[in-house]
Design a protein around this motif. Structure first.
Motif, PDB file in Angstrom:
ATOM      1  N   ARG A 128       0.839  -1.197   0.000  1.00 53.17           N
ATOM      2  CA  ARG A 128       0.000   0.000   0.000  1.00 53.17           C
ATOM      3  C   ARG A 128       0.872   1.243   0.000  1.00 53.17           C
ATOM      4  O   ARG A 128       2.068   1.183   0.257  1.00 53.17           O
ATOM      5  N   ASP A 129       0.238   2.365  -0.269  1.00 49.04           N
ATOM      6  CA  ASP A 129       0.986   3.624  -0.278  1.00 49.04           C
ATOM      7  C   ASP A 129       1.702   3.817   1.054  1.00 49.04           C
ATOM      8  O   ASP A 129       1.123   3.616   2.122  1.00 49.04           O
ATOM      9  N   GLY A 130       2.971   4.181   0.964  1.00 48.00           N
ATOM     10  CA  GLY A 130       3.773   4.414   2.161  1.00 48.00           C
ATOM     11  C   GLY A 130       4.552   3.198   2.615  1.00 48.00           C
ATOM     12  O   GLY A 130       5.441   3.316   3.458  1.00 48.00           O
ATOM     13  N   ASP A 131       4.251   2.003   2.078  1.00 44.83           N
ATOM     14  CA  ASP A 131       4.973   0.786   2.459  1.00 44.83           C
ATOM     15  C   ASP A 131       6.370   0.766   1.831  1.00 44.83           C
ATOM     16  O   ASP A 131       6.610   1.364   0.778  1.00 44.83           O
ATOM     17  N   ARG A 136      13.264  -9.087   2.813  1.00 46.97           N
ATOM     18  CA  ARG A 136      12.719  -9.895   3.916  1.00 46.97           C
ATOM     19  C   ARG A 136      11.195  -9.812   4.007  1.00 46.97           C
ATOM     20  O   ARG A 136      10.582 -10.512   4.812  1.00 46.97           O
ATOM     21  N   THR A 137      10.582  -8.960   3.192  1.00 47.22           N
ATOM     22  CA  THR A 137       9.126  -8.816   3.236  1.00 47.22           C
ATOM     23  C   THR A 137       8.450 -10.049   2.643  1.00 47.22           C
ATOM     24  O   THR A 137       8.743 -10.431   1.512  1.00 47.22           O
ATOM     25  N   PRO A 138       7.544 -10.711   3.381  1.00 40.62           N
ATOM     26  CA  PRO A 138       6.872 -11.901   2.845  1.00 40.62           C
ATOM     27  C   PRO A 138       6.031 -11.557   1.617  1.00 40.62           C
ATOM     28  O   PRO A 138       5.477 -10.455   1.511  1.00 40.62           O
ATOM     29  N   ASP A 306      16.675   0.612  -5.718  1.00 37.06           N
ATOM     30  CA  ASP A 306      15.488   1.097  -5.015  1.00 37.06           C
ATOM     31  C   ASP A 306      14.583   1.834  -6.013  1.00 37.06           C
ATOM     32  O   ASP A 306      15.073   2.572  -6.881  1.00 37.06           O
ATOM     33  N   HIS A 307      13.269   1.633  -5.865  1.00 32.62           N
ATOM     34  CA  HIS A 307      12.346   2.241  -6.824  1.00 32.62           C
ATOM     35  C   HIS A 307      11.000   2.491  -6.166  1.00 32.62           C
ATOM     36  O   HIS A 307      10.567   1.734  -5.297  1.00 32.62           O
ATOM     37  N   THR A 308      10.332   3.577  -6.578  1.00 31.92           N
ATOM     38  CA  THR A 308       9.005   3.900  -6.079  1.00 31.92           C
ATOM     39  C   THR A 308       7.962   3.532  -7.125  1.00 31.92           C
ATOM     40  O   THR A 308       8.089   3.898  -8.294  1.00 31.92           O
ATOM     41  N   LEU A 309       6.935   2.777  -6.706  1.00 30.83           N
ATOM     42  CA  LEU A 309       5.849   2.392  -7.596  1.00 30.83           C
ATOM     43  C   LEU A 309       4.541   2.995  -7.109  1.00 30.83           C
ATOM     44  O   LEU A 309       4.403   3.347  -5.937  1.00 30.83           O
ATOM     45  N   HIS A 310       3.592   3.092  -8.029  1.00 27.22           N
ATOM     46  CA  HIS A 310       2.285   3.657  -7.705  1.00 27.22           C
ATOM     47  C   HIS A 310       1.203   2.660  -8.058  1.00 27.22           C
ATOM     48  O   HIS A 310       1.141   2.162  -9.178  1.00 27.22           O
ATOM     49  N   PRO A 324      -3.311  10.419 -14.350  1.00 22.93           N
ATOM     50  CA  PRO A 324      -2.602   9.806 -13.227  1.00 22.93           C
ATOM     51  C   PRO A 324      -3.497   9.616 -12.007  1.00 22.93           C
ATOM     52  O   PRO A 324      -4.334  10.442 -11.727  1.00 22.93           O
ATOM     53  N   SER A 325      -3.332   8.505 -11.334  1.00 24.97           N
ATOM     54  CA  SER A 325      -4.099   8.299 -10.111  1.00 24.97           C
ATOM     55  C   SER A 325      -3.350   8.971  -8.960  1.00 24.97           C
ATOM     56  O   SER A 325      -2.123   8.989  -8.930  1.00 24.97           O
ATOM     57  N   PRO A 326      -4.067   9.528  -8.008  1.00 18.92           N
ATOM     58  CA  PRO A 326      -3.423  10.293  -6.921  1.00 18.92           C
ATOM     59  C   PRO A 326      -2.895   9.412  -5.811  1.00 18.92           C
ATOM     60  O   PRO A 326      -3.355   9.477  -4.668  1.00 18.92           O
ATOM     61  N   THR A 327      -1.956   8.523  -6.094  1.00 14.48           N
ATOM     62  CA  THR A 327      -1.401   7.659  -5.057  1.00 14.48           C
ATOM     63  C   THR A 327      -0.018   8.150  -4.672  1.00 14.48           C
ATOM     64  O   THR A 327       0.737   8.662  -5.501  1.00 14.48           O
ATOM     65  N   GLY A 328       0.322   7.975  -3.397  1.00 19.56           N
ATOM     66  CA  GLY A 328       1.631   8.417  -2.928  1.00 19.56           C
ATOM     67  C   GLY A 328       2.749   7.474  -3.309  1.00 19.56           C
ATOM     68  O   GLY A 328       3.908   7.852  -3.360  1.00 19.56           O
TER      69      GLY A 328
END
Length: 356
Positions: A128-131, A136-138, A306-310, A324-328
């Motif tokens: 989700r946004d902000g994660d 190590r993330t399952p 490292d990369h940011t996805l929406h 564009p969708s308004p996701t962080g």
């Protein structure tokens, strides 16, 4: 022996000085070998010119040390070449072996009215946004069973015990007749798949222009990475004739930047051979093969930076251009798996819903 004689100024050195290029072993070579077939030190000394043995011995030792260093360095290089993804030249050699193995496989053609059954397990993130997703993330996982008619007209899926049948779509050929008729020349096959890529490129370019400068813009795969994905999908979703499967491997070897890792591990944790290509500057796409039979096993996408996805890159408004969708957005760190999928079964059956 020639090296030692040159160091001592013996016959080989004289022959070299006179312009002779002969490196034949002396007729008496067998007489001076020890039990293990190696020259003893005393035997070597007898072969050298007596007056020069003492003052040349340091040169002999220096050359011997240098020779050992060369051999050791060569051995180290050989080890390094097989530790991780290998250069393109080696990738071509390995993929040529995979092609040979594919051609030797036994095969039975499906009838047009039969169905191709595939069973897959897919792993993915529900971020989700902000994660922030790390190595190590399952991952979430789900299994899916699907049937596709060999004539390419219909596909069926098991949805909670109910069989759902619908028409097919997509960029790769889905009917066996078309797959069997694909070119068996790797350059011709690559050119054919690059035509599909070129059509996608036009769409991708319009999307990039539409969202220029927007951080939430879509980032679709394009170019040879998309072509690599089409070739991988052909193997993962279909029963492929040996000649065509072999051509797919040879075509992959022609893609710039393709690498092979013979010491990889597939999503199930088994030793595997990985064929990979870097995508979109932050993602590595991998195709996993059985290390002995070279049969298809799985695919995986892993972040290399490292990369940011929406989530939901864009929304549609009344059929107009996407906005564009308004996701962080959420962050995936280098080393984390983006998604992966393993094919656990494939078979030809007589009707949808039937399992091998």
């Amino acid at each position: 022996m020639a090296l030692l004689e040159r160091a001592s100024g013996g016959p080989a050195a004289s022959a070299s000085a006179s312009g002779s290029t002969s490196t034949s072993a002396p007729a008496s070579l067998g007489e001076v070998r020890g039990p293990a077939g190696l020259l003893s030190r005393a035997a070597v000394d007898r072969r050298l010119i007596p007056g020069r043995v003492a003052r040349r011995r340091w040169a002999v030792r220096a050359l011997a040390v240098a020779a050992v260093a060369v051999v050791a360095t060569a051995g180290l290089t050989a080890v390094q070449l097989h530790d991780g993804p290998t250069p393109a030249a080696h990738a071509q050699v390995v993929l040529a072996r995979a092609a040979d193995a594919a051609q030797a496989r036994s095969f039975g053609e499906p009838r047009p009215d039969q169905w191709i059954y595939t069973e897959t397990r897919t792993w993915f993130h529900k971020a989700r946004d902000g994660d922030t997703v790390t190595a190590r993330t399952p991952l979430e996982s789900e299994a899916e069973a699907a049937w596709r008619r060999a004539d390419g007209e219909l596909v069926a899926r098991d949805r909670d015990g109910m069989l759902e049948i619908r028409n097919l779509g997509g960029n790769t050929p889905k009917d066996y007749a078309t797959i069997a008729a694909l070119p068996t020349d790797p350059e011709a096959l690559l050119a054919l798949f690059r035509k599909s890529t070129a059509r996608r490129e036009a769409v991708v370019e319009r999307i990039r222009e539409r969202f220029a400068g927007n951080e939430a813009a879509p980032d679709p795969v394009s170019g040879d990475v998309f072509t690599f994905g089409l070739l991988s999908t052909l193997l993962s979703d279909n029963v492929v004739p040996p000649e065509v499967e072999a051509t797919v491997f040879r075509a992959m070897a022609l893609l710039p930047g393709v690498t092979v890792n013979e010491a990889a591990t597939d999503p199930e944790g088994r030793p595997a051979l990985a064929v990979s290509l870097e995508a979109r500057e932050w993602l590595r796409s991998e195709l996993f093969l059985d290390p002995e039979t070279f049969a298809y096993r799985a695919v995986r996408e892993t972040a290399v930076r490292d990369h940011t996805l929406h989530n939901g890159f864009f929304v549609w408004r009344g059929g107009e251009s996407p906005s564009p969708s308004p996701t962080g957005g959420w962050v995936i760190e280098a080393g984390a798996v983006y998604r992966q999928s393993t094919r656990t079964a494939i078979a030809v059956v007589d009707e949808p819903g039937q399992r091998p």
